[in-house]
Design a protein around this motif. Structure first.
Motif, PDB file in Angstrom:
ATOM      1  N   ALA A 516       0.828  -1.205   0.000  1.00 19.92           N
ATOM      2  CA  ALA A 516       0.000   0.000   0.000  1.00 19.92           C
ATOM      3  C   ALA A 516       0.865   1.260   0.000  1.00 19.92           C
ATOM      4  N   LYS A 517       1.965   1.216   0.759  1.00 16.63           N
ATOM      5  CA  LYS A 517       2.854   2.376   0.835  1.00 16.63           C
ATOM      6  C   LYS A 517       3.556   2.617  -0.488  1.00 16.63           C
ATOM      7  N   LYS A 518       4.063   1.530  -1.119  1.00 17.44           N
ATOM      8  CA  LYS A 518       4.769   1.678  -2.391  1.00 17.44           C
ATOM      9  C   LYS A 518       3.837   2.160  -3.497  1.00 17.44           C
ATOM     10  N   MET A 519       2.563   1.770  -3.411  1.00 22.21           N
ATOM     11  CA  MET A 519       1.601   2.222  -4.412  1.00 22.21           C
ATOM     12  C   MET A 519       1.134   3.648  -4.141  1.00 22.21           C
ATOM     13  N   GLY A 520       1.435   4.160  -2.941  1.00 18.66           N
ATOM     14  CA  GLY A 520       1.006   5.505  -2.596  1.00 18.66           C
ATOM     15  C   GLY A 520      -0.475   5.597  -2.286  1.00 18.66           C
ATOM     16  N   TRP A 521      -1.071   4.490  -1.849  1.00 20.66           N
ATOM     17  CA  TRP A 521      -2.508   4.463  -1.555  1.00 20.66           C
ATOM     18  C   TRP A 521      -2.744   4.816  -0.091  1.00 20.66           C
ATOM     19  N   THR A 522      -3.339   5.965   0.167  1.00 18.93           N
ATOM     20  CA  THR A 522      -3.717   6.321   1.533  1.00 18.93           C
ATOM     21  C   THR A 522      -5.043   5.667   1.916  1.00 18.93           C
ATOM     22  N   GLU A 523      -5.881   5.367   0.921  1.00 20.39           N
ATOM     23  CA  GLU A 523      -7.149   4.658   1.150  1.00 20.39           C
ATOM     24  C   GLU A 523      -7.204   3.471   0.185  1.00 20.39           C
ATOM     25  N   PRO A 524      -6.509   2.391   0.523  1.00 23.20           N
ATOM     26  CA  PRO A 524      -6.395   1.271  -0.427  1.00 23.20           C
ATOM     27  C   PRO A 524      -7.661   0.430  -0.577  1.00 23.20           C
ATOM     28  N   ILE A 525      -8.564   0.455   0.409  1.00 21.24           N
ATOM     29  CA  ILE A 525      -9.767  -0.378   0.337  1.00 21.24           C
ATOM     30  C   ILE A 525     -10.604   0.037  -0.869  1.00 21.24           C
ATOM     31  N   GLY A 526     -10.919  -0.960  -1.684  1.00 17.73           N
ATOM     32  CA  GLY A 526     -11.716  -0.708  -2.874  1.00 17.73           C
ATOM     33  C   GLY A 526     -10.903  -0.487  -4.133  1.00 17.73           C
ATOM     34  N   LYS A 527      -9.583  -0.365  -4.005  1.00 23.46           N
ATOM     35  CA  LYS A 527      -8.742  -0.198  -5.187  1.00 23.46           C
ATOM     36  C   LYS A 527      -8.772  -1.478  -6.027  1.00 23.46           C
ATOM     37  N   GLU A 528      -8.738  -1.292  -7.338  1.00 22.47           N
ATOM     38  CA  GLU A 528      -8.756  -2.416  -8.263  1.00 22.47           C
ATOM     39  C   GLU A 528      -7.346  -2.689  -8.791  1.00 22.47           C
ATOM     40  N   ILE A 529      -6.947  -3.959  -8.762  1.00 19.58           N
ATOM     41  CA  ILE A 529      -5.705  -4.392  -9.375  1.00 19.58           C
ATOM     42  C   ILE A 529      -6.069  -5.227 -10.598  1.00 19.58           C
ATOM     43  N   PRO A 530      -5.723  -4.773 -11.798  1.00 18.88           N
ATOM     44  CA  PRO A 530      -6.124  -5.487 -13.017  1.00 18.88           C
ATOM     45  C   PRO A 530      -5.740  -6.957 -12.980  1.00 18.88           C
ATOM     46  N   TRP A 531      -6.637  -7.791 -13.425  1.00 19.37           N
ATOM     47  CA  TRP A 531      -6.467  -9.241 -13.540  1.00 19.37           C
ATOM     48  C   TRP A 531      -6.417  -9.950 -12.179  1.00 19.37           C
ATOM     49  N   LYS A 532      -6.432  -9.189 -11.080  1.00 21.69           N
ATOM     50  CA  LYS A 532      -6.342  -9.815  -9.766  1.00 21.69           C
ATOM     51  C   LYS A 532      -7.605  -9.625  -8.939  1.00 21.69           C
ATOM     52  N   GLY A 533      -8.108  -8.414  -8.859  1.00 19.98           N
ATOM     53  CA  GLY A 533      -9.331  -8.190  -8.104  1.00 19.98           C
ATOM     54  C   GLY A 533      -9.285  -6.909  -7.292  1.00 19.98           C
ATOM     55  N   LYS A 534     -10.243  -6.804  -6.367  1.00 22.61           N
ATOM     56  CA  LYS A 534     -10.419  -5.600  -5.558  1.00 22.61           C
ATOM     57  C   LYS A 534      -9.813  -5.806  -4.173  1.00 22.61           C
ATOM     58  N   VAL A 535      -9.152  -4.775  -3.671  1.00 21.31           N
ATOM     59  CA  VAL A 535      -8.550  -4.825  -2.343  1.00 21.31           C
ATOM     60  C   VAL A 535      -9.645  -4.667  -1.294  1.00 21.31           C
ATOM     61  N   VAL A 536      -9.760  -5.667  -0.388  1.00 30.49           N
ATOM     62  CA  VAL A 536     -10.781  -5.614   0.663  1.00 30.49           C
ATOM     63  C   VAL A 536     -10.156  -5.465   2.051  1.00 30.49           C
ATOM     64  N   GLY A 537      -8.839  -5.564   2.144  1.00 28.94           N
ATOM     65  CA  GLY A 537      -8.211  -5.435   3.452  1.00 28.94           C
ATOM     66  C   GLY A 537      -6.711  -5.232   3.342  1.00 28.94           C
ATOM     67  N   VAL A 538      -6.129  -4.644   4.382  1.00 26.82           N
ATOM     68  CA  VAL A 538      -4.687  -4.435   4.488  1.00 26.82           C
ATOM     69  C   VAL A 538      -4.206  -5.101   5.774  1.00 26.82           C
TER      70      VAL A 538
END
Length: 751
Positions: A516-538
């Motif tokens: 999450a830090k390397k991606m720069g996501w301050t609110e990662p929940i709900g982010k989509e990763i192509p071909w993998k799915g949606k982030v539901v937890g950290v």
């Protein structure tokens, strides 16, 4: 003597560790292809690397380990390299001592090392002898003998055979390149990662690693041992720790030399009238220098004699920690080299003060002024330096011990206490073993993951490209693990935000804090990763590799059920991980071994491991460093205390009349004790003020290499100061008390 023994051992160790594989012809040109810091297993098509102009030779070999039975019924465990062609032999300039390399054209023939030949047949020629593979019954005829590489290599092997077509072999392998001189490795690695690399997969099949996903790196063979995680996870002690041990040995020599110089200069001061008389009766400066150097050299060579004796005594114990050979001829030749170095350095350090104080002593014997003041300054300075070294060594050792305790007991982000990982290569055996384990009362909880969290043996490799993720500064490598909700509960993974995966989840995943830090996501929940799915937890970062390895970015994806082809695959592994009741492991492991033996399962010692014990093995380097530094620190303290004790003995002897006169004029025993204690406590305070910041500056960067770090608490400083003060007080107390309580008349009347 002890300082020289420590310095010589550490220096030999450094030389041995940093010259692995340096004996090869053109060793500086030979490189190893690493795949994500591990040895390459797939059969890389050599033409893939032949396209680069820097590559002179490319070779891929498989290695195989197994038992072989000779025609005299004596079995040996042999490490064998299986070649495609003669490029490996050409690259490493392997030549037959006896026979010929006809095995390159006949899969039923084999070449063996001269050491293996002696082990199996003594002085008898091995040519024409047969070796039978204990596993598959195949027979190989020995047609050549080559010189063994010994243990000073990262690639030990005892036999060579050739299989022209190796595809489909379920074996591991190494890939080597011989590059032209002055090759730019950074540029070469970048170009390798920008082209298609065809590979023959283990177990059959071909794959093409597309640009940007190769994970390949070309590493010089002479740097391989200390530049990859493959070594860092298994080394008995890492090379930077060896340097610390060498520095400690050098400090011991310095401390002992300083102690002796203090005594030597003190004797020059006492002998100033003798020096003046010798000069009057015709002694030249050269005569006096030779006399002093003779005294110095005699004691020095006595110390070197005992140093070599200590070296010999400690060699067996030392070799149990490291892999330095026990060859006494090698040890003595190396120790002679280091002895010469120490002699030269000691003379360079000793001659100036000998010359200076000889001149000063002659002048003082004539004028009678200034000598005592200079001597007292030097005595205090040398005592302060010895106390500084002792405090510095104690401080570093205490911080080291505290850090190791933190690594053993600290929070790594996952549970590992009373936990066992069991691996089988056969699905049916793994299933029967699980049924057996579930019946044992010692087992508390059991899961069957596709990939255990620790030790990490299986994981997916992914690469996030900047073109797909604009928030990245550069392409990023990451790992993926298949997990379930039960998996997270078993390993005690901690949720930072969101929720864990549930059985109904399909296109959902978890990520760790680092990703999450390397991606720069301050609110990662709900982010989509192509071909993998949606982030539901950290989840909180988990440190499942070496203690010095920062947390890697991880994706945790839903666990995929095993297919029938997975269960039948010969190269697949099947894991069972369970926890057990405290204190039941010895009896439990015995039951598992007996069951495996009874059912004739393919049980191996390496397949059953206690997770905590396996993690503790990763701390082997720190544990060995702790042992070595504790020894050197103890000797440093001993030398410093001996210096303080000897100086107080001489000071009391020189000042006995002064003390007697003080008592005549009303000074009490307490006043005299306070006079000495205040001087030495002041010296210790100055030494501590200098030692503690330097110790902190040394240990802070060392601590920063670990993800989990201990605190350098205030009580460490106070405790060390009080400990050294107590030891100094014990050293000086008795002698000062004896001098202070003597009758003044007796002291004044002494000669």
């Amino acid at each position: 003597a002890i300082g020289f023994a420590c310095f010589a051992l550490a220096s030999m160790w450094i030389k041995y560790e940093t010259t692995y594989d340096a004996f090869h012809k053109d060793a500086e040109k030979i490189h190893v292809i690493m795949w994500h810091e591990t040895f390459l297993c797939d059969d890389v098509v050599e033409s893939s690397f032949a396209q680069f102009p820097e590559v002179e030779l490319a070779s891929h070999v498989y290695f195989k380990q197994g038992g072989y039975v000779a025609d005299n019924d004596e079995s040996e465990f042999i490490t064998q390299f299986i070649l495609h062609d003669s490029t490996f032999i050409e690259m490493f300039d392997i030549r037959p001592i006896e026979g010929s390399f006809s095995f390159l054209h006949n899969p039923q023939e084999m070449a063996i090392s001269d050491q293996l030949a002696r082990q199996m047949w003594g002085e008898e020629s091995p040519l024409g002898k047969e070796l039978k593979n204990a596993e598959d019954g195949s027979v190989h005829t020995v047609t050549a003998v080559f010189k063994d590489w010994g243990k000073h290599t990262s690639f030990p092997f005892e036999a060579l055979s050739c299989v022209p077509e190796s595809r489909g072999l379920i074996l591991s392998g190494y890939a080597f390149l011989k590059l032209s001189e002055h090759t730019d490795l950074v540029s070469l690695n970048a170009r390798i990662d920008s082209v298609d690399i065809p590979t023959n997969r283990i177990g059959g099949g071909t794959a093409v690693l597309t640009p940007g996903s190769n994970f390949y790196e070309v590493v010089p063979i002479v740097q391989l041992r200390h530049s990859t995680s493959n070594y860092k996870t298994s080394a008995s002690i890492r090379v930077n720790h060896i340097y610390l041990f060498a520095i400690a040995g050098g400090i011991l020599i310095l401390c002992g030399l300083l102690n002796y110089l203090t005594m030597f200069i003190n004797r020059l001061f006492i002998r100033q009238r003798e020096i003046a008389l010798r000069t009057v009766f015709g002694a030249t400066g050269r005569n006096l220098t030779v006399q002093f150097l003779t005294e110095y050299g005699l004691l020095f060579f006595i110390a070197m004699f005992f140093g070599n004796y200590f070296l010999k005594l400690s060699l067996n114990w030392f070799s149990e920690i490291v892999n330095v050979p026990k060859d006494l001829a090698y040890v003595y030749s190396e120790s002679f080299l280091y002895m010469s170095m120490v002699i030269v350095v000691s003379l360079l350090v000793s001659l100036p003060p000998i010359w200076y104080f000889r001149r000063q002593s002659l002048q003082n014997s004539i004028t009678g002024v200034g000598g005592l003041t200079r001597y007292n300054l030097f005595r205090r300075f040398s005592t302060g330096v010895q106390l500084f070294i002792a405090i510095l060594c104690i401080f570093c050792t205490v911080v080291l011990q505290k850090q190791i305790h933190t690594l053993r007991k600290g929070d790594l982000g996952f549970e590992r206490t009373n936990q066992v990982s069991l691996k089988h290569q056969n699905f049916e055996e793994a299933t029967l073993m699980r049924d057996f384990l579930k019946q044992l009362p010692e087992i508390k909880e059991l899961i069957t993951p596709n990939n255990p969290l620790f030790p990490l043996e299986r994981y997916g490799l992914e690469k996030f490209l900047v073109k797909d993720f604009p928030e990245l500064d550069k392409d990023m490598d990451l790992r993926s693990l298949q997990i379930s909700e039960k998996y997270c509960q078993f390993y005690g993974l901690k949720l930072v935000e969101g929720r864990f995966l549930q059985e109904r989840d399909k296109d959902c995943l978890l990520i760790n804090e680092t990703l999450a830090k390397k991606m720069g996501w301050t609110e990662p929940i709900g982010k989509e990763i192509p071909w993998k799915g949606k982030v539901v937890g950290v989840v909180k970062d988990f440190l499942n590799e070496t203690p010095t390895m920062p947390a890697r970015p991880y994706m945790l994806i839903p666990e995929r059920p095993l297919t029938e082809s997975d269960k039948r695959a010969k190269w697949n592994s099947f894991y069972t991980v369970f926890t057990y009741d405290e204190g039941t492991w010895p009896e439990l492991s015995k039951k598992i071994k007996e069951k495996s033996k009874k059912e004739n399962w393919s049980y191996g010692q390496l397949m059953l491991m206690d997770v905590q014990q396996q993690y503790d093995r990763m701390l082997q380097s720190e544990n060995n460093l702790q042992t070595l530094l504790t020894i050197t620190t103890s000797v440093c303290i001993l030398i410093a205390l001996f210096g303080v004790w000897s100086m107080i003995m001489l000071t009391c002897e020189q000042r006995r009349k002064e003390i007697a006169i003080r008592k005549v004029f009303g000074a009490t025993v307490k006043d005299i004790l306070d006079m000495f204690f205040s001087e030495y406590m002041a010296l210790q305070a100055v030494a501590a003020v200098v030692a503690f910041p330097i110790g902190y500056a040394c240990m802070k960067p060392w601590l920063e290499q670990y993800v989990v770090q201990t605190e350098i608490s205030w009580w460490i400083y106070v405790g060390i100061f009080l400990l050294v003060a107590l030891l100094v007080a014990l050293c000086i107390g008795w002698r000062v008390w004896k001098t202070a309580t003597a009758r003044p008349a007796d002291e004044i009347c002494k000669g």
